[in-house]
Design an enzyme around this catalytic site. Structure first.
Site, PDB file in Angstrom:
ATOM      1  N   LYS A 200       1.065  -1.077   0.013  1.00  0.00           N
ATOM      2  CA  LYS A 200      -0.019   0.201  -0.093  1.00  0.00           C
ATOM      3  C   LYS A 200       0.894   1.337  -0.081  1.00  0.00           C
ATOM      4  O   LYS A 200       1.629   1.541   0.976  1.00  0.00           O
ATOM      5  CB  LYS A 200      -0.880   0.129   1.334  1.00  0.00           C
ATOM      6  CG  LYS A 200      -2.089   1.362   1.232  1.00  0.00           C
ATOM      7  CD  LYS A 200      -2.711   1.166   2.539  1.00  0.00           C
ATOM      8  CE  LYS A 200      -3.769   2.371   2.530  1.00  0.00           C
ATOM      9  NZ  LYS A 200      -4.444   2.054   3.625  1.00  0.00           N
ATOM     10  N   ARG A 210     -10.912   9.645   1.556  1.00  0.00           N
ATOM     11  CA  ARG A 210     -10.772  10.339   2.823  1.00  0.00           C
ATOM     12  C   ARG A 210     -12.043  11.307   2.901  1.00  0.00           C
ATOM     13  O   ARG A 210     -12.341  11.456   4.127  1.00  0.00           O
ATOM     14  CB  ARG A 210      -9.540  10.866   2.762  1.00  0.00           C
ATOM     15  CG  ARG A 210      -8.159  10.109   2.906  1.00  0.00           C
ATOM     16  CD  ARG A 210      -6.920  10.602   2.856  1.00  0.00           C
ATOM     17  NE  ARG A 210      -5.941   9.546   2.911  1.00  0.00           N
ATOM     18  CZ  ARG A 210      -4.652  10.096   2.848  1.00  0.00           C
ATOM     19  NH1 ARG A 210      -4.122  10.989   2.326  1.00  0.00           N
ATOM     20  NH2 ARG A 210      -3.735   8.776   2.811  1.00  0.00           N
ATOM     21  N   GLU A 240       7.280  -6.436   1.401  1.00  0.00           N
ATOM     22  CA  GLU A 240       6.260  -6.297   2.221  1.00  0.00           C
ATOM     23  C   GLU A 240       5.519  -7.546   1.827  1.00  0.00           C
ATOM     24  O   GLU A 240       4.917  -8.101   3.011  1.00  0.00           O
ATOM     25  CB  GLU A 240       5.744  -5.234   1.810  1.00  0.00           C
ATOM     26  CG  GLU A 240       6.248  -3.860   2.544  1.00  0.00           C
ATOM     27  CD  GLU A 240       6.105  -3.699   4.011  1.00  0.00           C
ATOM     28  OE1 GLU A 240       5.495  -4.502   4.632  1.00  0.00           O
ATOM     29  OE2 GLU A 240       6.639  -2.823   4.357  1.00  0.00           O
ATOM     30  N   LYS A 255      -2.198  -1.774  -3.887  1.00  0.00           N
ATOM     31  CA  LYS A 255      -2.818  -0.413  -3.823  1.00  0.00           C
ATOM     32  C   LYS A 255      -2.197   0.704  -3.796  1.00  0.00           C
ATOM     33  O   LYS A 255      -1.078   0.933  -3.140  1.00  0.00           O
ATOM     34  CB  LYS A 255      -3.640  -0.412  -2.443  1.00  0.00           C
ATOM     35  CG  LYS A 255      -4.773   0.832  -2.412  1.00  0.00           C
ATOM     36  CD  LYS A 255      -5.467   0.638  -0.909  1.00  0.00           C
ATOM     37  CE  LYS A 255      -6.329   1.855  -0.852  1.00  0.00           C
ATOM     38  NZ  LYS A 255      -7.146   1.954   0.397  1.00  0.00           N
ATOM     39  N   SER A 281     -10.222   5.343  -5.081  1.00  0.00           N
ATOM     40  CA  SER A 281     -10.883   6.714  -5.278  1.00  0.00           C
ATOM     41  C   SER A 281     -10.581   7.558  -6.414  1.00  0.00           C
ATOM     42  O   SER A 281     -11.502   8.101  -6.966  1.00  0.00           O
ATOM     43  CB  SER A 281     -11.368   7.163  -4.011  1.00  0.00           C
ATOM     44  OG  SER A 281     -10.212   7.689  -3.273  1.00  0.00           O
ATOM     45  N   TYR A 320     -15.274   0.671  -7.406  1.00  0.00           N
ATOM     46  CA  TYR A 320     -16.459   1.296  -6.905  1.00  0.00           C
ATOM     47  C   TYR A 320     -17.546   1.114  -8.042  1.00  0.00           C
ATOM     48  O   TYR A 320     -18.581   1.217  -8.054  1.00  0.00           O
ATOM     49  CB  TYR A 320     -16.455   2.638  -6.719  1.00  0.00           C
ATOM     50  CG  TYR A 320     -15.475   2.991  -5.410  1.00  0.00           C
ATOM     51  CD1 TYR A 320     -15.901   2.867  -4.193  1.00  0.00           C
ATOM     52  CD2 TYR A 320     -14.179   3.267  -5.710  1.00  0.00           C
ATOM     53  CE1 TYR A 320     -15.059   3.080  -3.193  1.00  0.00           C
ATOM     54  CE2 TYR A 320     -13.437   3.546  -4.574  1.00  0.00           C
ATOM     55  CZ  TYR A 320     -13.924   3.539  -3.240  1.00  0.00           C
ATOM     56  OH  TYR A 320     -13.036   3.490  -2.269  1.00  0.00           O
TER      57      TYR A 320
END
Length: 331
Positions: A200, A210, A240, A255, A281, A320
């Site tokens: 991320k 946000r 990671e 992400k 988003s 979305y």
């Protein structure tokens, strides 16, 4: 291959008609590969998200009705994101551990109405904190790692006991996957899936999200660069991901999405584990802006973007546009 192969070899033969293009198509896109993010809110927090046209904050009954429609379209999982009233946010994010909190009540309602629908929930504190960070902060404002882990363990267990199928640590604290797996195993939550936000990045593409959960104002001019990854790095992402798999992650996520297709491909090629990608988003907002201006064909552009995730190696895509894409795919 030598250029002299022409005219015996003509790649365009396999592009001449739809029937042959379909037969040799390397990548497919199905509704079952999509996860629909949903924002759950109550009272004055309900309503449209101005920076994400078409995205709405719904209350629990509305979420349940939406989930029934998603099931009918073949979507197998939703991701729940809470939107709390400002007065409920505290420095320690205490609402994240409320056994009668918004997320717990939503999980139970969705599973009661749609028992076969997968429910995914984030494990992080940013929707609950007055400072907008994903963890607890010290006197200097630095996000502490080990103290945050103690809260994340409890949060994950609370949501698993409520019925969440997938818990998704999105906080980027060191060691959080192992801590969560340990507490789940100890509680006999053996079948709870951990989908870790393994790679991320500290991206500029998160702004509209946000806004949606109300953490933008809390974070202010602050950033998350001390715990989210530097967008310049790829080898770090491999480390990671490797750590999270070793600690017990079942699925790993990259992400944001489209700007990081190279990371998705590297992760898939190296680890051969289920990989998720998040069309975040900011990506959604940019596409919607161009679509609303008439500069892009909505259906063609979105299905192409989602197919690109799949081609890059993503087994799962959070978007979305999941509901709309499922409707298009059913046509």
């Amino acid at each position: 291959m030598s250029q002299s192969a022409f005219p015996r070899i003509r790649p365009r033969r396999l592009r001449r008609a739809e029937f042959i293009r379909s037969m040799v198509r390397e990548t497919s896109l199905h509704a079952s590969q999509l996860i629909q993010p949903l924002f759950v809110a109550e009272g004055a927090q309900k309503g449209a998200v101005s920076s994400m046209p078409g995205v709405v904050r719904r209350d629990i009954p509305e979420i349940v009705e939406e989930c029934k429609q998603l099931v009918a379209l073949g979507i197998g999982c939703v991701a729940l994101f809470p939107v709390l009233a400002p007065e409920l946010k505290t420095e320690d994010g205490e609402q994240a551990l409320n056994p009668d909190g918004l997320v717990v009540r939503t999980i139970k309602a969705v599973k009661a109405a749609c028992p076969d629908l997968g429910v995914m929930v984030d494990i992080a504190l940013d929707p609950y904190t007055s400072h907008g960070h994903d963890g607890l902060i010290d006197a200097s404002g630095y996000v502490t790692n080990d103290l945050t882990l103690e809260v994340l363990r409890k949060q994950a267990l609370l949501y698993a006991r409520a019925g969440a199928d997938i818990v998704s640590p999105s906080d980027m604290m060191d060691g959080r996957v192992g801590q969560i797996r340990e507490v789940l195993e100890r509680d006999s939550q053996h079948n709870t899936v951990i989908l870790s936000y393994a790679a991320k990045y500290a991206s500029s593409f998160y702004g509209p999200f946000r806004d949606a959960v109300g953490s933008a104002a809390n974070l202010g001019r602050g950033d998350k660069k001390t715990y989210q990854m530097d967008p310049a790095n790829t080898d770090e992402a491999m480390r990671e991901v490797e750590l999270d798999i070793g600690e017990g992650a079942d699925i790993v996520m990259v992400k944001p999405g489209l700007p990081y297709l190279d990371i998705i491909r590297r992760v898939k090629d190296r680890f051969e584990v289920p990989v998720a990608a998040y069309q975040v988003s900011g990506e959604y907002a940019m596409l919607r802006a161009a679509i609303d201006k008439g500069w892009l064909d909505e259906k063609k552009a979105l299905l192409e973007a989602l197919l690109c995730f799949r081609r890059a190696g993503a087994d799962i895509v959070l978007t979305y546009y999941a509901k709309q894409a499922a409707q298009w795919l059913a046509e």
